[in-house]
Scaffold this active site. Sequence first.
Site, PDB file in Angstrom:
ATOM      1  N   THR A 230       4.334 -19.621  12.417  1.00 13.28           N
ATOM      2  CA  THR A 230       3.993 -18.527  13.319  1.00 13.28           C
ATOM      3  C   THR A 230       3.534 -17.329  12.511  1.00 13.28           C
ATOM      4  O   THR A 230       3.739 -17.257  11.296  1.00 13.28           O
ATOM      5  CB  THR A 230       5.174 -18.176  14.262  1.00 13.28           C
ATOM      6  OG1 THR A 230       4.686 -17.466  15.386  1.00 13.28           O
ATOM      7  CG2 THR A 230       6.256 -17.387  13.552  1.00 13.28           C
TER       8      THR A 230
ATOM      9  N   CYS B 121       6.781  -8.453  16.471  1.00  9.49           N
ATOM     10  CA  CYS B 121       7.588  -9.528  17.046  1.00  9.49           C
ATOM     11  C   CYS B 121       8.631 -10.001  16.031  1.00  9.49           C
ATOM     12  O   CYS B 121       8.481  -9.762  14.833  1.00  9.49           O
ATOM     13  CB  CYS B 121       6.715 -10.723  17.419  1.00  9.49           C
ATOM     14  SG  CYS B 121       5.530 -10.402  18.723  1.00  9.49           S
TER      15      CYS B 121
ATOM     16  N   HIS C 209      10.019 -16.935  19.005  1.00  9.25           N
ATOM     17  CA  HIS C 209       9.081 -15.859  18.650  1.00  9.25           C
ATOM     18  C   HIS C 209       9.000 -14.970  19.869  1.00  9.25           C
ATOM     19  O   HIS C 209       8.392 -15.333  20.860  1.00  9.25           O
ATOM     20  CB  HIS C 209       7.717 -16.483  18.313  1.00  9.25           C
ATOM     21  CG  HIS C 209       6.650 -15.474  17.982  1.00  9.25           C
ATOM     22  ND1 HIS C 209       5.543 -15.821  17.270  1.00  9.25           N
ATOM     23  CD2 HIS C 209       6.507 -14.153  18.265  1.00  9.25           C
ATOM     24  CE1 HIS C 209       4.753 -14.755  17.132  1.00  9.25           C
ATOM     25  NE2 HIS C 209       5.330 -13.736  17.737  1.00  9.25           N
TER      26      HIS C 209
END
Length: 158
Positions: free
Chosen positions: A26, A31, A48
């Site tokens: 990712t 985030c 996430h």
Amino acid sequence: MENRYLQHFLYPSSLFASKEPYVIKTILGSCVAICLWDPKLKIGGMNHYMLPNWNGNDLASPKYGNIAIDKLVERMLYLGSDIKNIQAKIFGGGELLESATGNSNMIGERNIRVARLMLEEKKIPIVASSTGGRRGRKIIFFNDTGEVRHKFLEKKVY
């Protein structure tokens, strides 16, 4: 080494866990991603999330930290983990955006805080973390070994 693994790219507002060996990747800005790993069963998963807490409006999705963390723990338990065996690694939560006044809204910091509080409540130890700062991160998690590789991104992630 990555070649022998199934691959999964984790998009924002989602989570993934499996008993099969996967490399889960990712990209993070403000985030946060939490990697949970069970060293006894050699399984793991990652979430996430974008915002710290679901406010009760719209859908209770893994877009929100408090939902994403609960859902990932539930998934690990469903796969056979005992919560006493699970350990966590936390990544992300950078402050990459600034408002017109030059202040950030501290979303990254709030995302990190909800991760730490909820994991502490669940008595899941945090064994590693790379959080905060002003740059994005690329995360690569090997869910069968618990290994996480991460690198800082030179360009800002929005």
